[in-house]
Design an enzyme around this catalytic site. Structure first.
Site, PDB file in Angstrom:
ATOM      1  N   GLU A 200       0.855  -1.194   0.000  1.00 11.09           N
ATOM      2  CA  GLU A 200       0.000   0.000   0.000  1.00 11.09           C
ATOM      3  C   GLU A 200       0.890   1.243   0.000  1.00 11.09           C
ATOM      4  O   GLU A 200       2.023   1.186   0.477  1.00 11.09           O
ATOM      5  CB  GLU A 200      -0.857   0.040   1.270  1.00 11.09           C
ATOM      6  N   HIS A 235       0.644  -1.690  18.581  1.00  8.51           N
ATOM      7  CA  HIS A 235      -0.637  -2.075  17.962  1.00  8.51           C
ATOM      8  C   HIS A 235      -1.658  -2.541  18.989  1.00  8.51           C
ATOM      9  O   HIS A 235      -2.588  -3.267  18.656  1.00  8.51           O
ATOM     10  CB  HIS A 235      -0.415  -3.148  16.887  1.00  8.51           C
ATOM     11  N   ARG A 294     -17.044  -8.158  15.295  1.00 10.78           N
ATOM     12  CA  ARG A 294     -17.339  -8.524  16.687  1.00 10.78           C
ATOM     13  C   ARG A 294     -17.595  -7.247  17.483  1.00 10.78           C
ATOM     14  O   ARG A 294     -17.358  -6.139  16.979  1.00 10.78           O
ATOM     15  CB  ARG A 294     -16.146  -9.246  17.281  1.00 10.78           C
TER      16      ARG A 294
END
Ligand code: MV4
Length: 503
Positions: A200, A235, A294
């Site tokens: 990307e 993260h 979720r």
């Protein structure tokens, strides 16, 4: 709605769901592993069933055992919570085949959004902006060079089969591409047993802003606004807030991101609670990152600002009821900020510090909410994710919610183990954070500024290990097996398994 719901999770989210079931008068069943025989969540359920030994693979991830327990106890629905089996399409399908309602999206939607490259293709087809890049994994260094050249450096290499930053490499120029591709592929292979990597265009200093969406089985799909989740460490989200200060400063952005999130959800036939994650650059361009199929850890800040109970919505929608609100009935009032309380020591590079909790005296005060999975006298097991609780504060303004949360974090008495609570008192006072000038690299920069630059994490770990061995050798060794085991894991102690819960 249901005869009985089995909650296939543990810790704070199990309690959160079990309490919602009790409020709704729905009988509940909890499950536990051998490490959780005395876990607080069991007392919030009508029944509790042992599902196996401590390791997650033999307990909370043991699909057959959980399904069999649901059958035996007469549960007609299973709520997976987050992490564990919550995004396991095979488990959702197995529930459907067993005639047990999986409280979440259809297995097909989980599968469609599970592979990051396929999710990108789906989003693009739905007209959702995605970061310029490849939609298929690159076949080798030659293809990678051509793709990177056409995109223009810097570029980002990413694992096709996973998220959470594993297998991700930023590449500033062609000279670094080959080594970065090799590293990304091998990390992708070891983390996801799939070495595929795609490319990307790199988005500089992005924010992580996610949209809460909700769909019912009748085709209604709405969004409940955004959450700013840019304060992350390795993260792992640390502080989340609703709304986003950046979105607030850009009129029309929320509506555009909401429409994009709903389009992505519709493209995969989404039902129930879901979150669409975006990267947002400094010019307020937003790009689809991934979709989480979720309920998320940070759902409370959305609930506090919209006045909704998203677990109640999940249950009602899973029982075939329509969404409780239409899009034009959703309203946002005030501001909410949440911090995740972990059993780790910020003074030692966030080394794990589980063990027995001596005192656990949460703060009280206006606008405070604590979703906790622990209590005084409870021993935090080392087998699972070390998140203990989430502390959140609502205020009529962002400043008020931050002030209330910072004060509450300072008043939260939690002793016997080390936690990251003291770290929040500092971080929530940081001028950059208070000004809302944050991005996904902000916390790493802040931590680097704040602590003396460690010679290297490994040296710190070796020092901790030497200290541990020395004190273990001493007759009055206070080291619990937990601490020794945890320390032996060194500073990068979060295994892949843990990350699964860090969502
Ligand atoms: C990016 C990016 C910059 N440019 N993609 C990190 C994990 C995964 N969710 C995607 N991530 C990123 N993807 C491009 N093209 C920067 C990140 C990133 C990040 C994103 C969200 C939240 C925290 C992050 C921390 C570091 C990097």
């Amino acid at each position: 709605m249901f005869r009985k719901v089995l909650v296939a999770n543990r810790g704070e989210i199990a309690i959160r769901i079990l309490d919602a079931l009790r409020r709704l008068g729905i009988p509940s069943a909890a499950v536990f592993s051998d490490a959780d025989r005395a876990a607080p969540h069991l007392r919030h359920a009508d029944e509790a069933y042992r599902i196996g030994p401590a390791p997650s693979a033999q307990s909370y991830l043991n699909m057959e055992r959980i399904l069999d327990t649901a059958r035996r106890c007469g549960a007609d629905a299973i709520h997976p919570g987050y992490g564990f089996l919550s995004e396991n399409a095979s488990f959702a399908a197995a529930c459907e085949q067993a005639g047990i309602t999986f409280i979440g999206p259809p297995a097909s939607a989980i599968r469609a959004m599970g592979l990051k490259t396929e999710a990108r293709v789906l989003a693009q087809a739905a007209g959702v902006p995605t970061v310029p890049g490849t939609t298929q994994p690159v076949s080798g260094i030659g293809a990678a060079r051509r793709e990177a050249a056409s995109l223009g450096y810097p570029v980002m290499l990413k694992a096709a089969a996973g998220g959470g930053g594993k297998g991700m490499r930023a590449v500033a120029g062609e000279a670094e591409l080959e080594a970065a591709l090799r590293d990304a592929s091998s990390e992708a292979e070891s983390s996801f047993r799939d070495a595929s990597v795609y490319l990307e265009k790199l988005v500089a200093k992005p924010r992580h802003i996610e949209m809460q969406i909700f769909g019912d089985a009748l085709g209604n799909l709405i969004h409940l606004g955004e959450r700013e989740c840019s304060l992350q460490r390795r993260h792992q989200k640390v502080v989340e807030e609703c709304p986003s200060p950046f979105v607030e400063r850009h009129p029309g952005l929320r509506e555009r991101m909401g429409a994009a999130a709903i389009a992505a959800a519709r493209a995969c036939g989404y039902v129930n609670a879901g979150t669409v994650e975006f990267l947002v650059d400094e010019q307020a361009n937003f790009y689809f990152l991934e979709m989480n199929t979720r309920l998320q850890v940070e759902h409370p800040v959305t609930e506090m600002v919209t006045g909704t109970d998203l677990v109640e919505w999940q249950l009602r929608v899973a029982a075939g009821q329509p969404l409780p609100l239409r899009q034009d009935e959703v309203s946002w009032r005030g501001w909410a900020v949440e911090c995740r309380v972990y059993a780790e020591d910020p003074g030692r590079n966030f080394l794990p510090s589980p063990g027995r909790i001596e005192r656990c005296e949460p703060p009280a005060g206006p606008g405070l909410r604590l979703d906790s999975g622990v209590e005084a006298g409870y021993t935090v097991p080392f087998e699972y994710d070390p998140m203990l609780a989430k502390l959140a504060a609502w205020g009529s303004t962002r400043e008020q919610s931050i002030t209330r949360l910072r004060d509450a974090a300072g008043r939260f008495v939690l002793t016997g183990i080390r936690t990251n609570l003291p770290f929040f008192s500092e971080l929530l006072a940081d001028a950059g954070f208070v000004a809302g000038q944050i991005h996904t690299g902000y916390l790493a920069e802040w931590l680097a500024r704040r602590t003396p630059p460690a010679a290297c994490a490994e040296q710190e770990t070796v020092a901790a290990l030497v200290a541990a061995l020395a004190s273990a050798a001493a007759p009055s060794a206070a080291l619990s097996p937990l601490e020794a085991q945890a320390r032996s894991r060194g500073s990068n102690w979060r295994s892949a398994g843990r990350d699964s819960l860090l969502k």
